[in-house]
Write an enzyme that holds these catalytic residues in place. Structure first.
Site, PDB file in Angstrom:
ATOM      1  N   LYS A 207       0.839  -1.202   0.000  1.00 24.21           N
ATOM      2  CA  LYS A 207       0.000   0.000   0.000  1.00 24.21           C
ATOM      3  C   LYS A 207       0.876   1.255   0.000  1.00 24.21           C
ATOM      4  CE  LYS A 207      -3.512   2.362   2.708  1.00 24.21           C
ATOM      5  NZ  LYS A 207      -4.428   2.333   3.844  1.00 24.21           N
ATOM      6  N   GLY A 267      -4.865  -1.878   4.969  1.00 19.55           N
ATOM      7  CA  GLY A 267      -4.111  -3.027   4.462  1.00 19.55           C
ATOM      8  C   GLY A 267      -4.795  -4.348   4.771  1.00 19.55           C
ATOM      9  N   ARG A 268      -5.302  -4.499   5.985  1.00 21.71           N
ATOM     10  CA  ARG A 268      -5.912  -5.779   6.379  1.00 21.71           C
ATOM     11  C   ARG A 268      -7.310  -5.957   5.807  1.00 21.71           C
ATOM     12  NH1 ARG A 268      -4.822  -2.335  10.427  1.00 21.71           N
ATOM     13  NH2 ARG A 268      -6.505  -1.498  11.723  1.00 21.71           N
ATOM     14  N   GLU A 353      -4.956  -6.610  14.677  1.00 16.19           N
ATOM     15  CA  GLU A 353      -4.425  -5.288  14.313  1.00 16.19           C
ATOM     16  C   GLU A 353      -5.557  -4.253  14.385  1.00 16.19           C
ATOM     17  OE1 GLU A 353      -2.643  -4.178  10.287  1.00 16.19           O
ATOM     18  OE2 GLU A 353      -0.814  -4.556  11.402  1.00 16.19           O
ATOM     19  N   HIS A 384      -6.005 -33.330  17.571  1.00 15.34           N
ATOM     20  CA  HIS A 384      -4.908 -34.163  18.066  1.00 15.34           C
ATOM     21  C   HIS A 384      -3.757 -33.319  18.606  1.00 15.34           C
ATOM     22  CE1 HIS A 384      -6.640 -37.961  16.695  1.00 15.34           C
ATOM     23  NE2 HIS A 384      -7.211 -37.198  15.775  1.00 15.34           N
ATOM     24  N   LYS A 510       9.319  -0.929  14.157  1.00 13.05           N
ATOM     25  CA  LYS A 510       9.975  -0.755  12.851  1.00 13.05           C
ATOM     26  C   LYS A 510      11.111   0.259  12.975  1.00 13.05           C
ATOM     27  CE  LYS A 510       5.670  -1.103  10.144  1.00 13.05           C
ATOM     28  NZ  LYS A 510       4.790  -0.385   9.249  1.00 13.05           N
TER      29      LYS A 510
HETATM   30  O1  F6P Z   1       3.056  -2.972   9.810  1.00 13.07           O
HETATM   31  C1  F6P Z   1       1.700  -3.111   9.661  1.00 13.07           C
HETATM   32  C2  F6P Z   1       1.253  -2.781   8.263  1.00 13.07           C
HETATM   33  O2  F6P Z   1       1.191  -1.407   8.096  1.00 13.07           O
HETATM   34  C3  F6P Z   1      -0.077  -3.438   7.974  1.00 13.07           C
HETATM   35  O3  F6P Z   1      -1.142  -2.723   8.429  1.00 13.07           O
HETATM   36  C4  F6P Z   1      -0.007  -3.596   6.494  1.00 13.07           C
HETATM   37  O4  F6P Z   1      -0.951  -4.517   6.030  1.00 13.07           O
HETATM   38  C5  F6P Z   1       1.415  -4.046   6.326  1.00 13.07           C
HETATM   39  O5  F6P Z   1       2.136  -3.292   7.288  1.00 13.07           O
HETATM   40  C6  F6P Z   1       2.000  -3.857   4.967  1.00 13.07           C
HETATM   41  O6  F6P Z   1       1.979  -2.521   4.556  1.00 13.07           O
HETATM   42  P1  F6P Z   1       2.174  -2.109   3.059  1.00 13.07           P
HETATM   43  O7  F6P Z   1       1.080  -2.709   2.252  1.00 13.07           O
HETATM   44  O8  F6P Z   1       2.143  -0.615   3.027  1.00 13.07           O
HETATM   45  O9  F6P Z   1       3.513  -2.631   2.600  1.00 13.07           O
END
Ligand code: F6P
Length: 545
Positions: A207, A267-268, A353, A384, A510
């Site tokens: 994204k 993103g999710r 998230e 199991h 990060k």
């Molecule tokens: O670190 C979390 C996040 O921002 C998620 O929300 C997202 O899906 C993922 O990183 C990847 O982000 P991108 O699509 O910008 O690479």
């Protein structure tokens, strides 16, 4: 509403009500209300959802719906579908639902014609994947593409990876997909193993197009490709999915081969955007449209159905019931479908998230637990492994069982007369029954069991579960399942008053990693990091690498 939900009359009523039924058993609930097995069910598109094996009475459900009214769930839902900036901390609209609206519906988001934009990207994705699938798009050596490798992480990986596996039966053009996400080089190396650069296409999915893992893997993949085919091959072997054209161009991918989406897609929540390009390449645009249509059917259900019969809302309210009144920490997701093996992992990002937050949307601290911990494995493997704890452990773990009437694959049983799929499904039904009703000491004693063993064999029961059944795992049904959970998450977030659409908690880690990385290899002794543990870990790594 931004006020504290736990301070409302609706919450207090549920609290008192809980005190009156917390010790009652599902056996009693069913004895008192024999019709509940078929009445406490809801049909959401093709999904039959049985919530009768929950530790609720009809009064509980009324009180939970009252709680939803108090939290103004319907107004918040309408605000989302109305394009308001309900992602307040990022000042963004929340528009994943717009990705699956029919072409003839006019949708304006942030003043732009989102409906037209979505369908234009879908048209371009269709054109591109048609060319891949027909062999009209060839690689640098003139060979057709046989493998697409999606490079992305989080929402840019989990969604398409999950859907690809779930819909493997719909692959019909001789194209397979692989997925690389981890910055651990083992991921890329093992994924590329055995691939022919001439027949491989990379989809760099991000994204933001700034995610370190993805850009690192994409750069390494480009080296792998150009070492074999030369620099000019990049144009035919790399495409991008992003909201950020400039960064795509800076990376060296022609923006004519970029498929866009918008910052109103989290993103999710993006598997149904261009992030699904790898899936479309494998199953084709028609099947992809069925996935979107399944999601849309559940959107319409969530948007229009009164809360008392609203599947996603009820399941979200039950999540709140166990999290906040019974103190449950987690929810198990147990697909009786091997093809849904990645569904629990996908849900982990979607739910955790979204709802793993400690402050409400207005910045004030929450006053109750949020964010269920989602986890799971396909049945019968889980049986199991960890079901022992579900059955006899001390923790309450509500579970979602997912199963299908018709299999994607079937084989005969040992004697050749039955169906393996029937064995699978009989396990699903048996597990929900045993979890709910258990087996008492009297029943076990009556079977002539050694008295010493009786306590070990007692199955307490009273362990709640939802059964979600559908005729078959089709693209539409998978879309329905995804949207069902999206709107459950929305419901829980609305009750808790949190912003389910930001994810500030992932940022600091990060940044710290970027700061630490040079210390691992610097010629001088590394700068102290402010705590003796991190300093010692870095020193150990430096001396052992
Ligand atoms: O670190 C979390 C996040 O921002 C998620 O929300 C997202 O899906 C993922 O990183 C990847 O982000 P991108 O699509 O910008 O690479």
């Amino acid at each position: 509403m931004s006020s504290d939900i736990t301070a409302t009359a609706a919450w207090r009523k549920l609290h008192d009500h809980h005190a009156g039924l917390a010790d009652r058993h599902l056996r009693e609930f069913f004895a008192d209300d024999p019709a509940r097995g078929h009445e406490l069910t809801v049909q959401v598109a093709d999904l039959r959802i049985d919530y009768s094996k929950h530790r609720v009475t009809r009064e509980t459900l009324d009180l939970l719906v009252e709680l939803a009214h108090t939290a103004e769930l319907e107004q918040r839902r309408d605000a989302m579908f109305g394009g308001e900036h309900i992602n307040t901390s990022e000042d963004r609209a929340v528009g994943h639902w717009a990705l699956r609206e029919p072409a003839d519906r006019r949708i304006i988001l942030d003043g732009a014609d989102a409906g037209a934009d979505v369908h234009e990207v879908l048209r371009r994705m269709g054109e591109f994947t048609d060319a891949l699938r027909s062999g009209a798009w060839v690689g640098a050596t003139g060979e057709r593409i046989e493998t697409v490798v999606n490079i992305g992480i989080g929402g840019s990986d989990l969604g398409p990876a999950m859907v690809y596996l779930a819909l493997r039966h719909y692959a019909d053009a001789g194209i397979s997909a692989r997925f690389v996400s981890n910055v651990d080089p083992a991921d890329l190396v093992s994924t590329l193993d055995g691939l022919n650069p001439a027949t491989t296409l990379f989809i760099v999915a991000s994204k933001t197009f700034s995610t370190l893992e993805t850009l690192t893997n994409a750069t390494a993949a480009r080296r792998w490709l150009t070492a074999a085919l030369g620099d000019d091959a990049v144009a035919k072997h790399f495409v991008a999915v992003s909201t950020h054209a400039q960064r795509v161009a800076d990376f060296g991918i022609d923006t004519a081969n970029m498929f866009g989406f918008w910052d109103w897609v989290g993103g999710r929540y993006s598997v149904d955007s261009a992030i699904g390009l790898s899936v479309m390449a494998v199953i084709g645009k028609e099947r992809f449209a069925e996935l979107l249509d399944g999601m849309h059917r559940v959107d319409e259900h969530f948007r229009t159905t009164p809360l008392a019969e609203n599947g996603p809302a009820l399941l979200g309210l039950l999540g709140v019931w166990y999290s906040n009144f019974f103190g449950a920490q987690s929810r198990a997701v147990l697909p009786y479908s091997n093809d849904l093996a990645r569904f629990p992992a996908y849900l982990q990002q979607l739910t955790m998230e979204s709802n793993g937050k400690s402050v409400r949307a207005d910045g004030s601290p929450v006053t109750t637990s949020t964010g269920e911990i989602f986890w799971g494995e396909p049945g019968t493997n889980g049986q199991h492994a960890f079901y022992q704890l579900l059955h006899q452990g001390t923790r309450l773990v509500p579970a979602d069982f997912i199963g299908f009437a018709r299999p994607t694959d079937d084989l005969p049983t040992i004697d050749g007369t039955g169906s393996m799929h029937d064995i699978l499904m009989s396990n699903l039904f048996a597990q929900t029954k045993v979890l709910a009703f258990g087996k008492t000491a009297e029943e076990i004693t009556a079977e002539g069991t050694d008295p010493k063993l009786v306590p070990h064999k007692v199955m307490p029961g009273n362990r709640p579960s939802t059964a979600i059944l559908a005729p078959q795992l089709t693209p539409s049904v998978l879309g329905q399942l995804i949207a069902l959970y999206e709107h459950q998450v929305f419901t829980e977030g609305a009750i808790w008053g949190i912003d389910s659409f930001d994810q500030w908690g992932v940022e600091l880690g990060k940044k710290q990693a970027l700061a630490v990385e040079p210390l691992l290899t610097s010629a001088e002794d590394p700068e102290p990091q402010g705590d003796s543990s991190t300093d010692a870990l870095i020193r150990w790594y430096r001396s052992h690498r």
